[in-house]
Each structure stands twice: as structure tokens, then as C-alpha cells.
Design a protein around this motif. Structure first.
Motif, PDB file in Angstrom:
ATOM      1  N   SER A 123      20.454  11.995 -13.990  1.00 31.48           N
ATOM      2  CA  SER A 123      19.860  11.080 -14.969  1.00 31.48           C
ATOM      3  C   SER A 123      19.192   9.934 -14.228  1.00 31.48           C
ATOM      4  O   SER A 123      19.716   9.447 -13.220  1.00 31.48           O
ATOM      5  N   TYR A 124      18.019   9.494 -14.792  1.00 27.86           N
ATOM      6  CA  TYR A 124      17.274   8.383 -14.191  1.00 27.86           C
ATOM      7  C   TYR A 124      16.649   7.570 -15.307  1.00 27.86           C
ATOM      8  O   TYR A 124      16.084   8.118 -16.275  1.00 27.86           O
ATOM      9  N   GLN A 125      16.772   6.226 -15.194  1.00 29.36           N
ATOM     10  CA  GLN A 125      16.236   5.314 -16.191  1.00 29.36           C
ATOM     11  C   GLN A 125      14.975   4.644 -15.655  1.00 29.36           C
ATOM     12  O   GLN A 125      14.968   4.168 -14.514  1.00 29.36           O
ATOM     13  N   ASP A 126      13.958   4.579 -16.526  1.00 31.02           N
ATOM     14  CA  ASP A 126      12.687   3.958 -16.138  1.00 31.02           C
ATOM     15  C   ASP A 126      11.954   3.544 -17.406  1.00 31.02           C
ATOM     16  O   ASP A 126      12.047   4.231 -18.441  1.00 31.02           O
ATOM     17  N   PRO A 127      11.232   2.429 -17.368  1.00 26.89           N
ATOM     18  CA  PRO A 127      10.478   2.022 -18.572  1.00 26.89           C
ATOM     19  C   PRO A 127       9.443   3.072 -19.002  1.00 26.89           C
ATOM     20  O   PRO A 127       9.089   3.138 -20.190  1.00 26.89           O
ATOM     21  N   SER A 128       8.955   3.863 -18.066  1.00 25.92           N
ATOM     22  CA  SER A 128       7.967   4.901 -18.386  1.00 25.92           C
ATOM     23  C   SER A 128       8.672   6.243 -18.540  1.00 25.92           C
ATOM     24  O   SER A 128       9.410   6.680 -17.653  1.00 25.92           O
ATOM     25  N   ARG A 129       8.462   6.907 -19.695  1.00 25.15           N
ATOM     26  CA  ARG A 129       9.096   8.200 -19.937  1.00 25.15           C
ATOM     27  C   ARG A 129       8.578   9.244 -18.961  1.00 25.15           C
ATOM     28  O   ARG A 129       9.363  10.009 -18.374  1.00 25.15           O
ATOM     29  N   GLU A 130       7.252   9.305 -18.774  1.00 25.10           N
ATOM     30  CA  GLU A 130       6.674  10.317 -17.880  1.00 25.10           C
ATOM     31  C   GLU A 130       7.159  10.114 -16.439  1.00 25.10           C
ATOM     32  O   GLU A 130       7.473  11.085 -15.736  1.00 25.10           O
ATOM     33  N   ARG A 131       7.232   8.866 -16.041  1.00 24.04           N
ATOM     34  CA  ARG A 131       7.674   8.564 -14.677  1.00 24.04           C
ATOM     35  C   ARG A 131       9.143   8.985 -14.482  1.00 24.04           C
ATOM     36  O   ARG A 131       9.505   9.545 -13.438  1.00 24.04           O
ATOM     37  N   ALA A 132       9.989   8.719 -15.482  1.00 27.37           N
ATOM     38  CA  ALA A 132      11.402   9.095 -15.398  1.00 27.37           C
ATOM     39  C   ALA A 132      11.558  10.612 -15.309  1.00 27.37           C
ATOM     40  O   ALA A 132      12.343  11.127 -14.501  1.00 27.37           O
ATOM     41  N   VAL A 133      10.789  11.374 -16.136  1.00 25.09           N
ATOM     42  CA  VAL A 133      10.887  12.842 -16.123  1.00 25.09           C
ATOM     43  C   VAL A 133      10.409  13.393 -14.783  1.00 25.09           C
ATOM     44  O   VAL A 133      11.043  14.280 -14.182  1.00 25.09           O
ATOM     45  N   THR A 134       9.289  12.867 -14.291  1.00 24.96           N
ATOM     46  CA  THR A 134       8.755  13.351 -13.013  1.00 24.96           C
ATOM     47  C   THR A 134       9.724  13.063 -11.867  1.00 24.96           C
ATOM     48  O   THR A 134       9.916  13.889 -10.968  1.00 24.96           O
ATOM     49  N   PHE A 135      10.334  11.895 -11.895  1.00 24.42           N
ATOM     50  CA  PHE A 135      11.283  11.525 -10.835  1.00 24.42           C
ATOM     51  C   PHE A 135      12.473  12.486 -10.817  1.00 24.42           C
ATOM     52  O   PHE A 135      12.891  12.962  -9.756  1.00 24.42           O
ATOM     53  N   VAL A 136      13.022  12.787 -11.985  1.00 27.20           N
ATOM     54  CA  VAL A 136      14.194  13.666 -12.046  1.00 27.20           C
ATOM     55  C   VAL A 136      13.829  15.073 -11.587  1.00 27.20           C
ATOM     56  O   VAL A 136      14.573  15.710 -10.818  1.00 27.20           O
ATOM     57  N   ASN A 137      12.671  15.608 -12.040  1.00 25.65           N
ATOM     58  CA  ASN A 137      12.268  16.966 -11.632  1.00 25.65           C
ATOM     59  C   ASN A 137      12.034  17.044 -10.123  1.00 25.65           C
ATOM     60  O   ASN A 137      12.439  18.008  -9.455  1.00 25.65           O
ATOM     61  N   THR A 138      11.381  16.013  -9.582  1.00 20.82           N
ATOM     62  CA  THR A 138      11.145  15.998  -8.128  1.00 20.82           C
ATOM     63  C   THR A 138      12.470  15.931  -7.362  1.00 20.82           C
ATOM     64  O   THR A 138      12.662  16.622  -6.355  1.00 20.82           O
ATOM     65  N   LEU A 139      13.358  15.084  -7.847  1.00 19.01           N
ATOM     66  CA  LEU A 139      14.650  14.935  -7.166  1.00 19.01           C
ATOM     67  C   LEU A 139      15.453  16.237  -7.216  1.00 19.01           C
ATOM     68  O   LEU A 139      16.092  16.633  -6.229  1.00 19.01           O
ATOM     69  N   MET A 140      15.422  16.955  -8.331  1.00 20.47           N
ATOM     70  CA  MET A 140      16.182  18.207  -8.436  1.00 20.47           C
ATOM     71  C   MET A 140      15.620  19.268  -7.495  1.00 20.47           C
ATOM     72  O   MET A 140      16.374  20.038  -6.880  1.00 20.47           O
ATOM     73  N   LYS A 141      14.289  19.322  -7.342  1.00 19.27           N
ATOM     74  CA  LYS A 141      13.699  20.288  -6.408  1.00 19.27           C
ATOM     75  C   LYS A 141      14.102  19.960  -4.967  1.00 19.27           C
ATOM     76  O   LYS A 141      14.402  20.862  -4.172  1.00 19.27           O
ATOM     77  N   LYS A 142      14.088  18.661  -4.657  1.00 20.97           N
ATOM     78  CA  LYS A 142      14.498  18.265  -3.313  1.00 20.97           C
ATOM     79  C   LYS A 142      15.974  18.604  -3.062  1.00 20.97           C
ATOM     80  O   LYS A 142      16.349  19.053  -1.972  1.00 20.97           O
ATOM     81  N   MET A 143      16.801  18.385  -4.060  1.00 19.86           N
ATOM     82  CA  MET A 143      18.224  18.698  -3.920  1.00 19.86           C
ATOM     83  C   MET A 143      18.440  20.199  -3.781  1.00 19.86           C
ATOM     84  O   MET A 143      19.319  20.648  -3.027  1.00 19.86           O
ATOM     85  N   GLN A 144      17.632  20.992  -4.490  1.00 23.17           N
ATOM     86  CA  GLN A 144      17.751  22.447  -4.362  1.00 23.17           C
ATOM     87  C   GLN A 144      17.378  22.884  -2.944  1.00 23.17           C
ATOM     88  O   GLN A 144      18.057  23.715  -2.333  1.00 23.17           O
ATOM     89  N   GLU A 145      16.306  22.303  -2.411  1.00 25.64           N
ATOM     90  CA  GLU A 145      15.904  22.634  -1.048  1.00 25.64           C
ATOM     91  C   GLU A 145      16.938  22.128  -0.035  1.00 25.64           C
ATOM     92  O   GLU A 145      17.233  22.799   0.968  1.00 25.64           O
ATOM     93  N   GLN A 146      17.507  20.946  -0.311  1.00 25.93           N
ATOM     94  CA  GLN A 146      18.525  20.405   0.587  1.00 25.93           C
ATOM     95  C   GLN A 146      19.757  21.303   0.615  1.00 25.93           C
ATOM     96  O   GLN A 146      20.393  21.478   1.663  1.00 25.93           O
ATOM     97  N   SER A 147      20.090  21.907  -0.519  1.00 30.83           N
ATOM     98  CA  SER A 147      21.226  22.837  -0.558  1.00 30.83           C
ATOM     99  C   SER A 147      20.963  24.041   0.347  1.00 30.83           C
ATOM    100  O   SER A 147      21.860  24.496   1.073  1.00 30.83           O
ATOM    101  N   ARG A 148      19.714  24.560   0.317  1.00 33.25           N
ATOM    102  CA  ARG A 148      19.390  25.687   1.185  1.00 33.25           C
ATOM    103  C   ARG A 148      19.445  25.274   2.657  1.00 33.25           C
ATOM    104  O   ARG A 148      19.953  26.019   3.512  1.00 33.25           O
ATOM    105  N   VAL A 149      18.950  24.063   2.952  1.00 31.17           N
ATOM    106  CA  VAL A 149      18.984  23.579   4.336  1.00 31.17           C
ATOM    107  C   VAL A 149      20.430  23.420   4.817  1.00 31.17           C
ATOM    108  O   VAL A 149      20.771  23.788   5.951  1.00 31.17           O
TER     109      VAL A 149
END
Length: 746
Positions: A128-154
Motif C-alpha cells: 500500500s502507498y499513499q499519495d495525493p495523486s491517484r495515478e501516481r500512487a497506482v504507478t508507484f505500487v505497480n512499479t514497486l511490485m515488479k521490482k520486488m518480483q525481480e528482486q525475489s528472482r535475484v
């Protein structure tokens, strides 16, 4: 009936109400200031939430790959968000690291294994991520989840590579240890293999048996040689050494020539000595030749016997000539004897060698089991090291096969979403003030209650009653507050014959009659502190006893305070304070009759005096107390309080015991407990030691409603029942102008 704790709180409220009111004002002011300083809450930010779950590789053939995948599902959020992964995202979205801790939330729910009732559930990670901008909050969470998925593989790949590196590093020393163990088995087999093999094929036991048979044969041969040696020695008459010497001397040609020469010289000397003396030149010449020949014979014998004359001792000529006189036959026997000795020595050496060989064979035979065990141990070490080596080889092959199967242990189950948010409303000022007022009321009440508890005083008569009961002090009675109804009353004494308050003191008097095996006749009234009503109790108890028909005497024994007999309608004797000892010595002069109460007599106090202890310890006062014991039915002594002096303890031995008076609000709980504990503690090593006697206790000034219809009520004042909680203010010891209610109870 009001509960004791409620009464205690009401009394504490009257005493500390200003502190409670101040607490209320402070709380109300703080709530008002808070309401004024509060701002309208800002619009809350959008909260984007995504979901990640654990996943397994679709195709896994290696066991190591399966373990890596399972470990990857147990990673913590901190491991999935290293600084190397977070910093680029912060730069991309222009987020301060301090704000990231406030806005980002990671919630991990571990997976549960499956049971008979249901399948297993995978691990869930909510981002979960809080931000005044809805689009910015959604993009941040999706980017972070992809990075975490790649970090798990690493992380999985790093763990696998680390595992392969560790196995390879450990494989080399394990292989070296295996080769070393194999070399040790090989060397041991070279050293001890023949011995172990000889036992296994039976050659070693046969060798031991053959050696023993050989020793037996040699012993038989030695016995035969010893028999032959003994036979030859008996024939020659010589032992082996003597035979060796004789044979050597007889075989030497020089010794033989010298013997011939000596024989010829001796023959010539024998002929010449018949006609000539030894001084004859011819005879003397022959003697010289004889001596020279004997010397040569000795030297030659030494050379033959001693190894060229190096160590052989010189023997006599006759001995040499006898030893060298062996004939050929005896020489042959001596030679045979010497040969048999040589054979015997050789055979003995062979026997010793055979014995040593046999001992070596037996020792080898005894140590063969240890050698076999040592060989088995070495072979077992080789087996262990080989098993470890094979296991590590298999693990290395399995780990290398898992490199192609390593994937991420996390999968994005749900993309980020940010729902709509509601605009908050500000809290009203009235509600804040109401909450502050309620908090102030509760805080003030708590402050009043705490201050009341910390005062160290009894606030209700029930508390005093419980304290006496806890210490096993008999409670003689509870006396209500005595109210005054006439302005001419200086002291709340029960002078009216039908007063309702007399019943309470009558109960105290009757309870005193049942204390101990013998009812007390002379009692001492005291208290632990001032203003607790001991004087009032002493006066009214004496009045009650007199009303019951008892010839009663009241003695004012408080020599540190002025007399109160004016309340009984008596005038003070001015001469009593001038000569107190003479005053108490005149029994008929000091006792006064109370006019308003029949059967009541009083001995006024001459006090205050400068040295009351001298008067209390005087023989005049002691004789006075002894005399009144026989003249009166009941004697009451009003004494000082216990906290200031020892007057009570000085008077108590002349009485039948003491009675303690306590009063709510005025009696200190700690002081009362300390005094009663000392008085009730009768355990002492010395049974002859005197202990003060505590007959019981009286609770004075209790809020008990009393209907006294004999008295007329005061003007503009409610009935006593309605004022059961009021505290009467009674007169003090110091003379003051009389009012309707005196200042305090002495």
C-alpha cells in the motif's frame, strides 16, 4: 445507608474541593485552547493497494531448486526492498526517504499448509502507498511490485550460486581427506598385510607349532651333548677348559722341544750332583740352562694360552709340564671334548634364537586382532569420507541442474487500485469543550480522592471500627455526634436525665463490665492525638454511670490543660494550682459533688502545672487513687493524649486499664495503628515485666442519626437526621466565648 467509601469521598470533597475545582478549570481551559488551535483536517491522500502471492516454478526436477523456491516464499519485506532497489524508485518518483516510511505499508501474511479439511493457502504480501495523486500512487505500487518480483528472482539466484560456491569450496578438502585416508589404508596394508594374511591362511599358527617342535629337538640334542661331555670329562679327568689348555700346550712343538731340553738338563744334573755341588762350574752352567729353559717354557705357555702372551698369567713350570704331557690318545679325547663344547654352545645359541623367533610369532599372533581392527577402522574412515564426497558430488550436480529452474518466488496477483476517499469533517468546538469538561470533572474527582487517601486520617467511623477489629482491640461502643441546643451550654454534656445520647454511653459502661475476668473499677480515658473527644467521652461516661445508680468519681488527670468543671456548674479552687501536692493530699477537700447529676463526684485538675510528671508520680496521688477505689463504685480518669508525653503510661499502673478514644477526620491512621500494636503486643521473654492494659476503644463523633425530642431544635437549622453528615465543631481546652457549637472536642 451511605457506603463508607462514599462518606469518605464526601468528607474529602469538603476539604479538597478547591483542588478539584482547579483541576476542572485547567482541563476545561486546555480543551478550549485545543479547540481554538485545531485546524480543519486536510483531504486524506489516495491509497493504492496491490497484492503479491507466492508461486512455484512450473517445472522442477532438482531437489535444490524446490528448496530455493520454498525459501524464497519466506523472505521478509526488508529483504525484498534493499537500498539498491529503493533509491532508483525514489529518484524516479521524487520521494523523500523520510516520507516513504510514512506512506508505504507492507503487510505479510504467511502461507498455511494444507490439511484434510482444505488445501494449503499461499503467502500473501499486500503493498500500500499513499499519495495525493491517484495515478501516481497506482504507478508507484505497480512499479514497486515488479521490482520486488525481480528482486525475489535475484535473491533465489544468489542463494543458488552461493550454495554451489560453498559446495565447490568444501569439495576440494573433502576429496583431499578421502585420498589421504585411502593412502593410509594402502600403507598399513603394505606393513601389516602379510601378517594379517598369514593368520587368515593358517601359516602363522603352523610356524608357531614348528618353532615349538624345533625347540624341543634342540633341547634333546643339548641333553645328548651334555651326556657326551660328562663322559669325556670323566675319562680325561679334566673339564673342558682344562682339556683345552692341555691340548693346546701338548700340540705346540716349541713347548715339546723345551720339555726335551729340560729333561736332558735334569738328567745331566742328576748325574753330576752325585759327584759335584751346585757351585761346580759345570753344574752351575746346567742350572742356568735349566732356569733359562723354564723361563722360556713359561713365556711360550703364556703365548699359547693368552693370545701371544698379552693376557695369560704365568703358571709354574711343573704345571705347564704336566698339562702338556698328553699322549696322542688323550689329545684326541681332549680335542673331541672341545668340539662337543663348541657344538653345545652353537646349539644353545640356536635354541635362544628359536625362542626369540617363537616369542615374535606369538606376539604377532596376539596383535593380529588389533591390526585387523585398525585396518577396519581405516577402511571405515575411507567409507565415511567417500560417502560424504559422493553426497557432495550429487548435491553439486543437483544444484547445477537447478540453475535453469530458478525463477522468482513472488507473482503479482492483483494490480494496484486506489479507491475514492471521503473528505473528513472537523470536530465541533462544543464537543471538545464537553469532553474537556468531563475530563476535568473526572480528574478533579480523582485528585480529591487521592488527596483524601494521602491525608493519613480516618474519615468515617467504619474505617476506625475496621482498624480496631483488625488489631483485635475490643470496640466498647460507637458514639454519635452530640449537638448543642442551648446557648448556655459550654460543653456538650448530657446533663438532662432523659437525653437520647445517654443510651450510647450506658452501652459503653455495660460493655466495660464484661471485659476480662473482673470488671474494671478505675479506667483511664485517653486518645492518640488531640481533639478526638477523650474529655467529652470521660465526662459523659461518668454521667451515664452516675445516672445508672453507681457512685461515680471523675478525675481530671490531664495536668497539662485547664479544668472543665465549670461545664458541670462547679467553681474552680484557686488554691489548687498553688500547692498541687497538698491539694491531692486532702481527700475531702479535692472531691467535689456535681449539683445537677446525682451520684457524680469530680476531682478538678489544678492544671496546667509546670511539671506534671512530678505530681503524677507522687505518693499523694497514688494514695488518692488507692483510697477512691474503695470509696466509689466507678472511677473515670481523663488523661492527656498519648502522642505528646508519657503521662498515660505513668497513671495506667494505678488503674484497671485504659480506653482509647478515636474520632473520624481527627485520628491519624498510622499513629493509631502504631499505638494499638504496641499495647496489644503482650509477647515478651520476661513474663514478670509489666504491660499496659488496653480495655477497649470508643469511636467518637460518628454520623449516626439520633432523635432527641427532649431538646428544642436550633433556629433556622434542619433536624439531626437530615444533618447526619455534618461535623459538629466543639470547644477546645483553651477558654473561649461560648457559642451554640464549641470549636472542637478536647
Amino acid at each position: 445507608m451511605t457506603l463508607p467509601i462514599v462518606k469518605r469521598y464526601l468528607i474529602a470533597f469538603e476539604k479538597y474541593k478547591l483542588a478539584g475545582f482547579a483541576t476542572f478549570i485547567v482541563a476545561l481551559g486546555a480543551s478550549g485552547a485545543t479547540a481554538m488551535l485545531m485546524e480543519t483536517p486536510p483531504i486524506p491522500p489516495y491509497k493504492a493497494t496491490g497484492l503479491m502471492t507466492s508461486q512455484s516454478s512450473p517445472v522442477i526436477f532438482s531437489k535444490t531448486g524446490e528448496i530455493i523456491q520454498q525459501q524464497g516464499q519466506q523472505l521478509s519485506p526488508e529483504m525484498l526492498l534493499p537500498p539498491s532497489l529503493v533509491e532508483p524508485i525514489l529518484k524516479e518518483f521524487n520521494v523523500v526517504p523520510r516520507d516513504l516510511k510514512k506512506k508505504l505499508t507492507l503487510k505479510l501474511e504467511p502461507g498455511t499448509p494444507g490439511t484434510k479439511d482444505g488445501p494449503d493457502s499461499p503467502m500473501k504480501l499486500t503493498v500500500s502507498y499513499q499519495d495525493p495523486s491517484r495515478e501516481r500512487a497506482v504507478t508507484f505500487v505497480n512499479t514497486l511490485m515488479k521490482k520486488m518480483q525481480e528482486q525475489s528472482r535475484v535473491i533465489n539466484t544468489q542463494q543458488l550460486n552461493s550454495l554451489i560456491t560453498v559446495i565447490q569450496d568444501r569439495l576440494k578438502p573433502v576429496e583431499a581427506e578421502l585420498r589421504k585416508a585411502e593412502k593410509a589404508v594402502e600403507n598399513y596394508d603394505k606393513q601389516e598385510g602379510a601378517t594379517i594374511l598369514s593368520l587368515e591362511n593358517g601359516s602363522l599358527p603352523a610356524a608357531i607349532l614348528g618353532n615349538e617342535q624345533q625347540q624341543k629337538d634342540m633341547k634333546l640334542q643339548l641333553e645328548a651333548l651334555n651326556a657326551q661331555l660328562a663322559s669325556l670329562e670323566s675319562q680325561l679327568g679334566l673339564n673342558v677348559d682344562q682339556a683345552f689348555v692341555s691340548q693346546a700346550l701338548a700340540a705346540d712343538p716349541i713347548i715339546a722341544q723345551l720339555r726335551v731340553q729340560l729333561y736332558e738338563i735334569e738328567s745331566q744334573l742328576a748325574v753330576l750332583r752325585k759327584d759335584y755341588r751346585d757351585q761346580h762350574p759345570v753344574v752351575a752352567e746346567l742350572i742356568k740352562r735349566q732356569q733359562a729353559a723354564e723361563q722360556q717354557l713359561q713365556e711360550r705357555a703364556s703365548e699359547v694360552l693368552g693370545g701371544d702372551g698379552v693376557a695369560a698369567p704365568l703358571v709354574s713350570v711343573d704345571k705347564i709340564r704336566v698339562d702338556s704331557s698328553l699322549d696322542p690318545t688323550r689329545q684326541q679325547l681332549a680335542q673331541n671334548l672341545i668340539m662337543l663344547k663348541s657344538q653345545r654352545e652353537s646349539l644353545q645359541q640356536q635354541l635362544e634364537g628359536s625362542k626369540k623367533t617363537g616369542e615374535d610369532l606369538k606376539q604377532n599372533y596376539a596383535t593380529i586382532p588389533n591390526k585387523q581392527m585398525e585396518k577396519q577402522r581405516l577402511e571405515q574412515q575411507v567409507a565415511y569420507k567417500k560417502a560424504l564426497y559422493d553426497q557432495m558430488q550429487a548435491r553439486l550436480v543437483d544444484a547445477q541442474a537447478a540453475e535453469a529452474e530458478t525463477t522468482s518466488s513472488l507473482a503479482i496477483a492483483k494490480e494496484a487500485e486506489a479507491p475514492d476517499v471521503e473528505t473528513p469533517k472537523a470536530m465541533s468546538m462544543a464537543l471538545i469543550l464537553a469532553m474537556g469538561g468531563l475530563g476535568g470533572v473526572l480528574g478533579g474527582a480523582a485528585i480529591i480522592f487521592v488527596l483524601g487517601m494521602l491525608s493519613g486520617k480516618f474519615y468515617t467511623w467504619e474505617e476506625i471500627q475496621g482498624a480496631f477489629k483488625e488489631r483485635d482491640v475490643p470496640l466498647l461502643g460507637v458514639v454519635p455526634m452530640v449537638f448543642l441546643y442551648s446557648e448556655d451550654s459550654g460543653f456538650p454534656l448530657l446533663l438532662k436525665p432523659h437525653s437520647a445520647y445517654l443510651e450510647f454511653y450506658e452501652k459503653i459502661r455495660s460493655n466495660l463490665q464484661r471485659v476480662g475476668n473482673k470488671s474494671p473499677k478505675i479506667i483511664l480515658i485517653t486518645s492518640v492525638g488531640n481533639a478526638e473527644g477523650k474529655t467529652l467521652s470521660a465526662y459523659n461516661l461518668a454521667i451515664a454511670a452516675a445516672r445508672s445508680g453507681k457512685r461515680t468519681l471523675l478525675i481530671e488527670a490531664d495536668l497539662r490543660s485547664p479544668s472543665e468543671v465549670e461545664s458541670l456548674g462547679l467553681a474552680l479552687d484557686p488554691q489548687s494550682s498553688i500547692e498541687p501536692l497538698q491539694y491531692y493530699g486532702d481527700l475531702y477537700g479535692c472531691i467535689r459533688l456535681v449539683p445537677d447529676v446525682s451520684n457524680l463526684y469530680v476531682i478538678p485538675s489544678p492544671g496546667p502545672v509546670l511539671q506534671p510528671a512530678t505530681l503524677l508520680e507522687s505518693s499523694e496521688l497514688r494514695r488518692l487513687l488507692e483510697e477512691v477505689r474503695y470509696r466509689f463504685d466507678f472511677v473515670v480518669l481523663d488523661s492527656p493524649a498519648l502522642n505528646g508525653n508519657n503521662d498515660v503510661l505513668t497513671l495506667e499502673p494505678y488503674t484497671d486499664g485504659m480506653v482509647i478514644v478515636a474520632r473520624p477526620i481527627y485520628t491519624a491512621s498510622g499513629l493509631l495503628g502504631e499505638v494499638t500494636d504496641k499495647l496489644m503486643d503482650t509477647e515478651d521473654e520476661d513474663p514478670k515485666k509489666y504491660h499496659p492494659r488496653l480495655l477497649g476503644a470508643i469511636v467518637n463523633g460518628a454520623d449516626i442519626p439520633v432523635e432527641d425530642f427532649e431538646e428544642e431544635p436550633l433556629k433556622d437549622q434542619e433536624t439531626i437526621l437530615d444533618q447526619s453528615h455534618a461535623q459538629p465543631i466543639l470547644k477546645s481546652k483553651t477558654p473561649t466565648p461560648l457559642k451554640q457549637l464549641p470549636a472542637k472536642v478536647p
